[in-house]
Design an enzyme around this catalytic site. Structure first.
Site, mmCIF file in Angstrom:
data_model
loop_
_atom_site.group_PDB
_atom_site.id
_atom_site.type_symbol
_atom_site.label_atom_id
_atom_site.label_comp_id
_atom_site.label_asym_id
_atom_site.label_seq_id
_atom_site.Cartn_x
_atom_site.Cartn_y
_atom_site.Cartn_z
ATOM 1 N N PHE A 100 -17.687 25.052 22.524
ATOM 2 C CA PHE A 100 -16.486 26.247 22.692
ATOM 3 C C PHE A 100 -17.485 27.104 24.022
ATOM 4 O O PHE A 100 -18.259 27.748 23.332
ATOM 5 C CB PHE A 100 -16.395 27.433 21.576
ATOM 6 C CG PHE A 100 -15.371 26.211 20.452
ATOM 7 C CD1 PHE A 100 -15.072 25.441 20.657
ATOM 8 C CD2 PHE A 100 -14.778 27.253 19.763
ATOM 9 C CE1 PHE A 100 -14.804 24.732 20.046
ATOM 10 C CE2 PHE A 100 -14.040 26.123 18.344
ATOM 11 C CZ PHE A 100 -13.235 25.393 18.634
ATOM 12 N N ASP A 101 -16.470 27.774 25.280
ATOM 13 C CA ASP A 101 -16.674 28.524 25.710
ATOM 14 C C ASP A 101 -16.304 28.685 26.485
ATOM 15 O O ASP A 101 -15.070 29.270 27.279
ATOM 16 C CB ASP A 101 -17.345 27.219 27.367
ATOM 17 C CG ASP A 101 -17.962 28.035 28.781
ATOM 18 O OD1 ASP A 101 -18.346 29.252 28.956
ATOM 19 O OD2 ASP A 101 -17.820 26.741 29.517
ATOM 20 N N THR A 102 -16.247 30.404 26.555
ATOM 21 C CA THR A 102 -15.621 31.732 27.007
ATOM 22 C C THR A 102 -16.247 31.768 28.347
ATOM 23 O O THR A 102 -15.848 33.191 28.672
ATOM 24 C CB THR A 102 -16.237 33.225 25.864
ATOM 25 O OG1 THR A 102 -17.250 33.560 26.392
ATOM 26 C CG2 THR A 102 -16.316 32.672 24.282
#
Length: 394
Positions: A100-102
């Site tokens: 998960f990559d903001t």
């Protein structure tokens, strides 16, 4: 800056729940990350991670970092050093473990379109019977360490925790570099930045969060990454059991597509706070903390024997060294990163020299607060505003 106490957050949560009651499809949910098996070993290219982070935001990768990355300076490691946090996601008919990559806005995955030699060890996306291939659409991503991925685009069903959408853009890899192939724990990436920086051509697609946020009680997600342990993502609500004190909110700058914000200063160890704030990005997809040179130099001046190593491609020090804490000031709140988190990893297997969790942003003009910072905080990413909230983890 706005500070919300737990009581205020609870009241707001209750009022939101009441107003949302007529719409039974609205909800909040928690998704837990998955830890790698303790006996699973793999190779981590430390300067490669650093190079990829700089290039991700358009930064210049120093020649020393390029050379160190190309030589493959690495450490073989089990699930420690927190290089990645992986989360189970159902994509089409497959359950994949994604990063998960903001700091990015693409949902791309290993797929059965890859050559068989590039599929080994990975769970693969197979388009479901209801999937639609977007004719003429494609994606292509390259990173500073030489890694890359590209392929086709489908519209398919994606489920994260308790929320499902049947119209999510899924970027299926048909070509991928060896750097990704070798990391068999990771089957792809789910971007949580703003949809404006999605790389699909000829028309950008929405992120999973933007696609489903209307189904949530509140259009937000909160992140609790952990040190040497799997973390948690809360979608649609704030869990007041996961933080202490109050949440301090600050405006988020989405103009570049990232979760950007302005800090109000910093401090090193027990030293007094500098009032020199800096612009930063909160990024779960970056491992390290990347700061302006003057801050990095000031930090390592407090670390006995620390030096900037051309061979290692960054600041290094003896693994036995006690490192000072690093504190980021946000309004009246002080976000403390324990020194032990900044002692990132040995530069190679069996080495007594360790690689620093704080490195230079190489003149990027922005500081990147990656996992080394985030795993000490409970961070709220709220699309209304937008705004970011910070509190110490419980």
């Amino acid at each position: 800056m706005v500070v919300f106490s737990k009581t205020a957050a609870l009241v707001l949560g209750l009022s939101t729940a009441v107003s949302a009651a007529p719409a039974p499809t609205r909800k909040g949910f928690t998704i837990n990350q998955i830890a790698r098996p303790a006996n699973k070993t793999r190779t981590v290219n430390l300067p490669g991670l650093y190079a990829r982070s700089l290039a991700k935001f358009g930064g210049t990768v120093p020649q020393s970092v390029k050379e160190a990355a190309s030589k493959g300076s690495a450490v073989t490691t089990p699930q420690n050093n927190d290089e990645e946090y992986l989360t189970p996601v159902t994509v089409g008919k497959s359950t994949l473990h994604l990063d998960f990559d903001t700091g990015s806005a693409d949902l791309w995955v290993f797929s059965d379109e890859l050559p068989s030699s590039e599929q080994t060890g990975h769970d693969l996306y197979t388009p479901s019977s209801s999937a639609t291939k977007l004719s003429g659409y494609s994606w292509d991503i390259s990173y500073g360490d030489g890694s890359s991925a590209s392929g086709d685009v489908y519209r398919d069903t994606v489920t994260v925790g308790g929320v499902t959408t049947n119209k999510q853009a899924v970027e299926a890899a048909s070509k991928i570099s060896s750097e990704f192939v070798q990391d068999t724990a990771n089957d792809g990436l789910l971007g949580l930045a703003f949809s404006s920086i999605n790389t699909v051509q000829p028309k950008a697609q929405t992120t999973f969060f933007d696609t489903v946020k209307s189904q949530l009680d509140s259009p937000l997600f909160a992140v609790q990454l952990k040190h040497d342990a799997p973390g948690v993502y809360d979608f649609g609500y704030i869990d007041d059991s996961k933080y202490t004190g109050s949440i301090t909110y600050t405006d988020a700058d989405s103009s570049q597509g990232y979760w950007g914000f302005s800090t109000d200063g910093y401090s090193i160890g027990d030293g007094s706070s500098s009032s020199s704030g800096f612009s930063a990005i909160a990024d779960t997809g970056t491992t390290l903390i990347l700061l302006d040179d003057e801050i990095v130099s000031a930090y390592y001046e407090q670390v006995s024997g620390a030096q900037e190593s051309y061979e290692a491609g960054g600041y290094v020090f003896s693994c036995s060294t006690d490192l000072p804490d690093f504190t980021v000031v946000i309004g009246d709140y002080k976000a403390v990163v324990p020194g032990k988190y900044i002692n990132y990893a040995p530069v190679s297997t069996g080495s007594s020299t360790c690689y620093g969790g704080i490195q230079s942003n190489s003149g990027l003009g922005l500081s990147i607060l990656g996992d080394v910072f985030l795993k000490s905080q409970y961070v709220v990413f709220n699309s209304e505003g937008p705004k970011l909230g910070f509190a110490a983890q419980a």
